[in-house]
Write a protein that holds these residues in place. Structure first.
Motif, PDB file in Angstrom:
ATOM      1  N   LEU A 286      30.001  31.175 -81.842  1.00 36.09           N
ATOM      2  CA  LEU A 286      30.882  31.191 -83.003  1.00 36.09           C
ATOM      3  C   LEU A 286      30.333  32.051 -84.131  1.00 36.09           C
ATOM      4  N   GLN A 287      29.078  31.811 -84.509  1.00 33.16           N
ATOM      5  CA  GLN A 287      28.504  32.591 -85.611  1.00 33.16           C
ATOM      6  C   GLN A 287      28.456  34.087 -85.310  1.00 33.16           C
ATOM      7  N   PRO A 288      27.933  34.534 -84.139  1.00 37.33           N
ATOM      8  CA  PRO A 288      27.910  35.982 -83.871  1.00 37.33           C
ATOM      9  C   PRO A 288      29.301  36.596 -83.770  1.00 37.33           C
ATOM     10  N   LYS A 289      30.262  35.890 -83.143  1.00 39.91           N
ATOM     11  CA  LYS A 289      31.577  36.470 -82.919  1.00 39.91           C
ATOM     12  C   LYS A 289      32.453  36.435 -84.170  1.00 39.91           C
ATOM     13  N   LEU A 290      32.415  35.338 -84.899  1.00 39.91           N
ATOM     14  CA  LEU A 290      33.319  35.163 -86.030  1.00 39.91           C
ATOM     15  C   LEU A 290      32.727  35.614 -87.357  1.00 39.91           C
ATOM     16  N   LEU A 291      31.411  35.516 -87.512  1.00 41.92           N
ATOM     17  CA  LEU A 291      30.779  35.919 -88.763  1.00 41.92           C
ATOM     18  C   LEU A 291      29.991  37.207 -88.634  1.00 41.92           C
ATOM     19  N   GLY A 292      29.349  37.400 -87.481  1.00 40.93           N
ATOM     20  CA  GLY A 292      28.557  38.607 -87.281  1.00 40.93           C
ATOM     21  C   GLY A 292      27.392  38.681 -88.248  1.00 40.93           C
ATOM     22  N   ASN A 293      27.158  39.882 -88.750  1.00 39.13           N
ATOM     23  CA  ASN A 293      26.038  40.098 -89.679  1.00 39.13           C
ATOM     24  C   ASN A 293      26.477  40.066 -91.141  1.00 39.13           C
ATOM     25  N   ARG A 294      27.752  39.714 -91.373  1.00 34.49           N
ATOM     26  CA  ARG A 294      28.221  39.650 -92.754  1.00 34.49           C
ATOM     27  C   ARG A 294      27.611  38.450 -93.466  1.00 34.49           C
ATOM     28  N   ILE A 295      27.265  38.642 -94.713  1.00 34.18           N
ATOM     29  CA  ILE A 295      26.595  37.593 -95.483  1.00 34.18           C
ATOM     30  C   ILE A 295      27.644  36.800 -96.241  1.00 34.18           C
ATOM     31  N   GLY A 296      27.720  35.501 -96.001  1.00 36.99           N
ATOM     32  CA  GLY A 296      28.653  34.644 -96.709  1.00 36.99           C
ATOM     33  C   GLY A 296      28.029  34.071 -97.968  1.00 36.99           C
ATOM     34  N   LEU A 297      28.706  33.100 -98.529  1.00 38.15           N
ATOM     35  CA  LEU A 297      28.221  32.454 -99.737  1.00 38.15           C
ATOM     36  C   LEU A 297      27.162  31.418 -99.395  1.00 38.15           C
ATOM     37  N   HIS A 298      26.198  31.271-100.269  1.00 31.21           N
ATOM     38  CA  HIS A 298      25.167  30.262-100.087  1.00 31.21           C
ATOM     39  C   HIS A 298      25.786  28.873-100.231  1.00 31.21           C
ATOM     40  N   PRO A 299      25.331  27.893 -99.431  1.00 27.15           N
ATOM     41  CA  PRO A 299      25.911  26.548 -99.531  1.00 27.15           C
ATOM     42  C   PRO A 299      25.879  25.964-100.941  1.00 27.15           C
ATOM     43  N   VAL A 300      24.788  26.177-101.659  1.00 30.13           N
ATOM     44  CA  VAL A 300      24.704  25.659-103.026  1.00 30.13           C
ATOM     45  C   VAL A 300      25.745  26.337-103.916  1.00 30.13           C
ATOM     46  N   ALA A 301      25.951  27.640-103.701  1.00 33.45           N
ATOM     47  CA  ALA A 301      26.972  28.359-104.476  1.00 33.45           C
ATOM     48  C   ALA A 301      28.363  27.828-104.179  1.00 33.45           C
ATOM     49  N   VAL A 302      28.613  27.472-102.931  1.00 35.82           N
ATOM     50  CA  VAL A 302      29.918  26.912-102.560  1.00 35.82           C
ATOM     51  C   VAL A 302      30.163  25.590-103.285  1.00 35.82           C
ATOM     52  N   ILE A 303      29.187  24.691-103.229  1.00 37.33           N
ATOM     53  CA  ILE A 303      29.338  23.377-103.864  1.00 37.33           C
ATOM     54  C   ILE A 303      29.536  23.532-105.371  1.00 37.33           C
ATOM     55  N   PHE A 304      28.693  24.356-106.001  1.00 31.50           N
ATOM     56  CA  PHE A 304      28.795  24.543-107.450  1.00 31.50           C
ATOM     57  C   PHE A 304      30.131  25.172-107.836  1.00 31.50           C
ATOM     58  N   ALA A 305      30.582  26.160-107.077  1.00 31.27           N
ATOM     59  CA  ALA A 305      31.827  26.854-107.408  1.00 31.27           C
ATOM     60  C   ALA A 305      33.021  25.913-107.326  1.00 31.27           C
TER      61      ALA A 305
END
Length: 358
Positions: A286-305
Motif C-alpha cells: 500500500l505505501q509504495p504503490k499509493l504513496l510512493g516517495n512523496r512526503i505527506g504531513l507529519h502525524p503531529v501536524a495532522v492532529i494540530f491542524a
C-alpha cells in the motif's frame, strides 16, 4: 512597501471573511476538496477519449453507486454491532470485578472494585438514556425547522458544487495562473506543485491506505468469527490517518473482544496475525504503490491542524485544516531552503561571493 501592505491587508480581509461566512462556505469547501480528489479519475477517462462532461458524469455515477452500496450494507451492520456491543458490556464489567480487580488489588494494594461499579452505573445510565437524548435532539431539529432546512440545503449543494467545479477544474486553474503577476508566476507554480504533491500524497494516498487497511482488518476479523469485526475494522481504518494509531487501537479492542468471546489463546494469536498481515501489506504494497516517495504531513501536524481548524472555524475549519497545513509546510520548507542558501546562514558563501566579485 506599499505593495506588501496591500497584500497583508488582503490576507487579513480574507481571514475576516472566512470567519463571517464560516457556515455558508462549508458546501463550497467540501465540493472543492471532493473535486480535487476525483479530478485525476476524470482526467484519465478524458484521456481515454471521453468528453469532459461525459467523464465527469461517469465519475459521479461510480461515486454514487459506491456510496449507495456502502450505506445499504454498512449502516444496518454497524447498528446491529453497536447493539450487540451494548449487550456485551455487563459481562465485561462482571469479569473485571470478579477476576481483574482482585488481581490488581493483590499486585498493587489498590481496590478498584468500587471505581468499576461507579463506571458501570454511569455507562448503564447514559446508555439507557441514549434514546431519550436522541428523541430530544430530533424534537429540537423539528422545532428549529429553518435550521434543519438550511443544513439539508448545504449538504445537497455539495455534489452540485463538486460537479461544476470538476467540470471546469482545468479552466479554473488556467485562469488563476493567468492572473498571477508575471514576475511571481514561476515561483508560485513551483510552490503550488509542491503543495499538490503533499496533498495528493496525504489526501488521496492516505485515504486509500485507510480504506484498504479497514477492509483488511474487517474481513480478517469477520472470517475469524470475532464479534464487531466490521466495527473494529472501520475504527482502525479511520484511526490509521495517524501512522500506527489505527494498528494500536484496532488490535487492543480486537484482543479484548476475542478474549471475552473465545476465552483462549488461539483466538488472540489469530487477532495478532490479522493485524500483522495488515501491517505487512501496508508497508510492502500500500505505501509504495499509493504513496510512493512523496512526503505527506507529519502525524503531529495532522492532529494540530485538525484541532486548530475546528476551534477557529468549526466544521469548515476541519475541512480547511489539511490543505492549509500542507501549504504552510511547503512555505516553511521553502523558507528553510532559502535561509540555508543565504549568506546569513553561511558566512563562507559571502566571502566566496566577495572573492569572485573582486
Amino acid at each position: 512597501m506599499r505593495r506588501e501592505w496591500w497584500v497583508l491587508i488582503g490576507v487579513v480581509a480574507l481571514v475576516w471573511l472566512l470567519f463571517r461566512l464560516e457556515a455558508m462556505l462549508m458546501p463550497f469547501i467540501a465540493g472543492m476538496i471532493l473535486a480535487y480528489l476525483v479530478d485525476p479519475m476524470a482526467n484519465r477517462l478524458e484521456g481515454w477519449g471521453l468528453s469532459r462532461p461525459l467523464a465527469v458524469s461517469a465519475v459521479f455515477l461510480v461515486l454514487l453507486l459506491v456510496l449507495a452500496v456502502g450505506l445499504l450494507v454498512l449502516i444496518p451492520l454497524l447498528v446491529q454491532q453497536f447493539r450487540q456491543f451494548g449487550q456485551m458490556i455487563p459481562g465485561i464489567f462482571a469479569w473485571m470485578e470478579s477476576v481483574l480487580a482482585p488481581q490488581l488489588q493483590a499486585w498493587t494494594g489498590f481496590d478498584v472494585g468500587g471505581e468499576l461499579s461507579n463506571v458501570q452505573e454511569a455507562l448503564s445510565e447514559h446508555w439507557q438514556d441514549a434514546g431519550g437524548y436522541l428523541a430530544q435532539f430530533l424534537g429540537q431539529v423539528g422545532r428549529s425547522g429553518m435550521a434543519f432546512v438550511t443544513w439539508v440545503t448545504y449538504v445537497a449543494l455539495i455534489p452540485v458544487v463538486t460537479f461544476y467545479l470538476l467540470l471546469d477544474w482545468e479552466r479554473l486553474m488556467t485562469s488563476i495562473r493567468d492572473l498571477l503577476p508575471r514576475g511571481w508566476e514561476a515561483d508560485v507554480v513551483r510552490l503550488v506543485r509542491r503543495c499538490d504533491e503533499v496533498l495528493s500524497a496525504f489526501l488521496r494516498g492516505q485515504l486509500l491506505v485507510m480504506l484498504c487497511l479497514g477492509a483488511i482488518y474487517a474481513i480478517g476479523l469477520s472470517l475469524m468469527g470475532v464479534r464487531f469485526g466490521v466495527l473494529i475494522g472501520l475504527i482502525a481504518g479511520l484511526a490509521s490517518i495517524v501512522p500506527f494509531l489505527g494498528f494500536i487501537v484496532g488490535i487492543s479492542v480486537a484482543l479484548v473482544v476475542a478474549f471475552f468471546q473465545f476465552g483462549g489463546w488461539l483466538a488472540l494469536v489469530g487477532v495478532v496475525a490479522v493485524f500483522s498481515l495488515g501491517q505487512v501489506i501496508e508497508s510492502t504494497v500500500l505505501q509504495p504503490k499509493l504513496l510512493g516517495n512523496r512526503i505527506g504531513l507529519h502525524p503531529v501536524a495532522v492532529i494540530f491542524a485538525v484541532l486548530a481548524g475546528g476551534n477557529l472555524f468549526g466544521f469548515t475549519g476541519v475541512l480547511l485544516a489539511l490543505p492549509a497545513a500542507a501549504v504552510i509546510m511547503v512555505l516553511l520548507r521553502e523558507l528553510n531552503d532559502r535561509y540555508k542558501n543565504s549568506t546569513l546562514y553561511d558566512a563562507r558563501q559571502r566571502r566566496t561571493d566577495d572573492e569572485e566579485s573582486t
